[in-house]
Design a protein around this motif. Structure first.
Motif, mmCIF file in Angstrom:
data_model
loop_
_atom_site.group_PDB
_atom_site.id
_atom_site.type_symbol
_atom_site.label_atom_id
_atom_site.label_comp_id
_atom_site.label_asym_id
_atom_site.label_seq_id
_atom_site.Cartn_x
_atom_site.Cartn_y
_atom_site.Cartn_z
ATOM 1 N N VAL A 62 0.863 -1.184 0.000
ATOM 2 C CA VAL A 62 0.000 0.000 0.000
ATOM 3 C C VAL A 62 0.904 1.241 0.000
ATOM 4 O O VAL A 62 2.054 1.185 0.441
ATOM 5 N N PRO A 63 0.390 2.365 -0.492
ATOM 6 C CA PRO A 63 1.235 3.555 -0.560
ATOM 7 C C PRO A 63 1.418 4.237 0.791
ATOM 8 O O PRO A 63 0.548 4.162 1.658
ATOM 9 N N ALA A 64 2.576 4.875 0.926
ATOM 10 C CA ALA A 64 2.825 5.753 2.081
ATOM 11 C C ALA A 64 3.406 7.043 1.513
ATOM 12 O O ALA A 64 4.262 6.999 0.619
ATOM 13 N N ASP A 78 -6.621 11.949 -7.792
ATOM 14 C CA ASP A 78 -7.380 11.930 -9.047
ATOM 15 C C ASP A 78 -7.205 10.588 -9.762
ATOM 16 O O ASP A 78 -8.131 10.074 -10.388
ATOM 17 N N PHE A 79 -6.001 10.038 -9.655
ATOM 18 C CA PHE A 79 -5.716 8.788 -10.371
ATOM 19 C C PHE A 79 -6.410 7.586 -9.726
ATOM 20 O O PHE A 79 -6.883 6.697 -10.431
ATOM 21 N N CYS A 80 -6.490 7.568 -8.409
ATOM 22 C CA CYS A 80 -6.981 6.363 -7.715
ATOM 23 C C CYS A 80 -8.482 6.183 -7.946
ATOM 24 O O CYS A 80 -9.302 6.982 -7.502
ATOM 25 N N LYS A 81 -8.830 5.089 -8.602
ATOM 26 C CA LYS A 81 -10.243 4.819 -8.905
ATOM 27 C C LYS A 81 -10.994 4.216 -7.713
ATOM 28 O O LYS A 81 -12.189 3.976 -7.784
ATOM 29 N N PHE A 82 -10.250 3.936 -6.661
ATOM 30 C CA PHE A 82 -10.880 3.300 -5.500
ATOM 31 C C PHE A 82 -11.037 4.264 -4.326
ATOM 32 O O PHE A 82 -11.342 3.848 -3.216
ATOM 33 N N ASN A 83 -10.780 5.543 -4.578
ATOM 34 C CA ASN A 83 -10.902 6.577 -3.528
ATOM 35 C C ASN A 83 -10.083 6.236 -2.287
ATOM 36 O O ASN A 83 -10.506 6.499 -1.152
ATOM 37 N N ALA A 84 -8.921 5.657 -2.517
ATOM 38 C CA ALA A 84 -8.077 5.273 -1.382
ATOM 39 C C ALA A 84 -7.133 6.397 -0.965
ATOM 40 O O ALA A 84 -6.398 6.254 0.024
ATOM 41 N N ILE A 85 -7.127 7.498 -1.723
ATOM 42 C CA ILE A 85 -6.291 8.660 -1.359
ATOM 43 C C ILE A 85 -7.168 9.904 -1.399
ATOM 44 O O ILE A 85 -7.980 10.077 -2.313
ATOM 45 N N SER A 86 -6.977 10.740 -0.402
ATOM 46 C CA SER A 86 -7.695 12.016 -0.383
ATOM 47 C C SER A 86 -6.685 13.123 -0.098
ATOM 48 O O SER A 86 -5.896 13.027 0.848
ATOM 49 N N LEU A 98 -9.061 0.564 1.402
ATOM 50 C CA LEU A 98 -9.679 0.722 0.082
ATOM 51 C C LEU A 98 -8.688 0.474 -1.055
ATOM 52 O O LEU A 98 -9.075 0.362 -2.213
ATOM 53 N N CYS A 99 -7.395 0.437 -0.704
ATOM 54 C CA CYS A 99 -6.351 0.321 -1.739
ATOM 55 C C CYS A 99 -6.364 -1.075 -2.363
ATOM 56 O O CYS A 99 -6.470 -2.081 -1.659
ATOM 57 N N HIS A 100 -6.240 -1.140 -3.690
ATOM 58 C CA HIS A 100 -6.166 -2.414 -4.406
ATOM 59 C C HIS A 100 -4.734 -2.729 -4.860
ATOM 60 O O HIS A 100 -4.526 -3.591 -5.714
ATOM 61 N N SER A 101 -3.774 -2.004 -4.317
ATOM 62 C CA SER A 101 -2.353 -2.294 -4.557
ATOM 63 C C SER A 101 -1.989 -2.304 -6.036
ATOM 64 O O SER A 101 -1.186 -3.129 -6.473
ATOM 65 N N CYS A 102 -2.561 -1.388 -6.803
ATOM 66 C CA CYS A 102 -2.234 -1.352 -8.238
ATOM 67 C C CYS A 102 -0.881 -0.683 -8.482
ATOM 68 O O CYS A 102 -0.280 -0.864 -9.533
ATOM 69 N N GLY A 103 -0.413 0.119 -7.533
ATOM 70 C CA GLY A 103 0.890 0.784 -7.688
ATOM 71 C C GLY A 103 0.842 2.030 -8.544
ATOM 72 O O GLY A 103 1.870 2.694 -8.732
ATOM 73 N N GLY A 104 -0.313 2.369 -9.083
ATOM 74 C CA GLY A 104 -0.402 3.490 -10.021
ATOM 75 C C GLY A 104 -0.074 4.840 -9.400
ATOM 76 O O GLY A 104 0.563 5.689 -10.036
ATOM 77 N N CYS A 105 -0.478 5.055 -8.160
ATOM 78 C CA CYS A 105 -0.257 6.389 -7.557
ATOM 79 C C CYS A 105 1.227 6.687 -7.417
ATOM 80 O O CYS A 105 1.658 7.843 -7.610
ATOM 81 N N SER A 106 2.018 5.682 -7.087
ATOM 82 C CA SER A 106 3.457 5.961 -6.933
ATOM 83 C C SER A 106 4.089 6.262 -8.291
ATOM 84 O O SER A 106 5.051 7.037 -8.374
#
Ligand code: SF4
Ligand code: SF4
Length: 284
Positions: A62-64, A78-86, A98-106
């Motif tokens: 998960v992201p930190a 904006d990128f996270c489709k699962f609303n796991a970042i605000s 809520l994170c699906h561990s896609c790695g996209g935000c990083s």
């Protein structure tokens, strides 16, 4: 031979079929690996206790956010489709559940302010409850909502050859799909009721899309199974076994005892179902 035991709905007898088939094959001299992929409610260990060999933790990434580097541009949110970042008012919050561990935000962060850290979501337990049976059990941690990483961890521990029986999650969600994927054959356990038929047809449709051959085991049969047999006949599905409705079996189940020790005919029912599954898996 990798066989999945699935059902469109819960409570149809998947665990009864998985545990008793493993025992019937082991009693006949085979070695069986039994995998409990019903990770939200694993219960095969109740029928096959003891022989614990080890426990491994299952984690996801998960992201930190490295706050000093963050400019609060909001691109990750904006990128996270699962609303796991605000991101708001000079603050950035992560909701790991809520994170699906896609790695996209990083990848998307222009400041390289996001790193991935491990987060435990469950465990995988291995045991050898008796000669000829190894049990691998996935257990999702309480409060977690994504079973797939734990199911995948169980499946990574399975042998590439030999007899493998996978007890899947009920239903036709991604939990069932993850457990069934890669199997040579799927036994669909159902009851001779309208609900049973409805959910059987959903599960069969999923398997057809996945290209996995399947057959049907009718549980709690009272000899009047036309509702299921008619559907199977129309769809070209083979009924590979029937387990009779019997209070002694239900009583044994409630006490964690294997049904095949209550009814001497059942060992043959499970071995025959396995033989039919073998043949069904061979068909082009
Ligand atoms: S994308 Fe990077 S810099 Fe922008 S808010 Fe997210 S973590 Fe901060
Ligand atoms: S890893 Fe994917 S799912 Fe998780 S917070 Fe980042 S973008 Fe969202």
């Amino acid at each position: 031979m990798r066989i999945a035991i699935a059902s469109g709905k819960g409570g149809t007898g998947k665990t009864t079929v998985a545990s008793n088939m493993a025992l019937a094959l082991a009693n006949a001299g085979s070695c069986v690996t039994l995998a409990d992929c019903d990770v939200e409610e694993p219960n095969l260990y109740l029928f096959l206790p003891g022989g614990e060999m080890g426990v491994e933790e299952v984690s996801v990434s998960v992201p930190a956010i490295d706050k000093p580097r963050c400019t609060y541009c909001g691109k990750c949110a904006d990128f996270c489709k699962f609303n796991a970042i605000s991101v708001f008012l000079g603050n950035a919050l992560i909701f790991p559940g809520l994170c699906h561990s896609c790695g996209g935000c990083s990848l998307i962060c222009p400041e390289s302010a996001i790193k991935e850290v491990p987060r435990r979501v469950g465990i995988v337990k291995r045991s050898k409850p008796r000669d000829g049976v190894e049990l691998i059990t996935g257990v999702l941690d309480g409060g977690e909502n994504s079973s797939v990483p734990v199911i995948n961890a169980v499946k990574r521990g399975l042998p590439d050859s030999g007899i493998v029986i996978i007890d899947c999650a009920p239903g036709t969600s991604c939990n069932m799909v993850s457990a069934v994927r890669g199997c040579d054959y799927c036994m669909l356990v159902t009851e001779p009721t309208p609900f049973g038929l409805h959910d059987l047809s959903l599960a069969r449709d999923v398997l057809v899309k996945m290209g996995i051959p399947c057959g049907v085991v009718i549980n709690k049969s009272v000899g009047e199974d036309g509702i299921i047999e008619g559907y199977c006949s129309a769809q070209g599905l083979q009924v590979i076994g029937k387990i009779p409705y019997d209070e002694a079996i239900a009583r044994a189940y409630s006490m964690g005892k294997a049904a095949l020790y209550e009814d001497s005919n059942l060992a043959r029912v499970f071995s025959c179902a396995y033989e039919k599954a073998l043949k069904g898996a061979e068909k082009p």
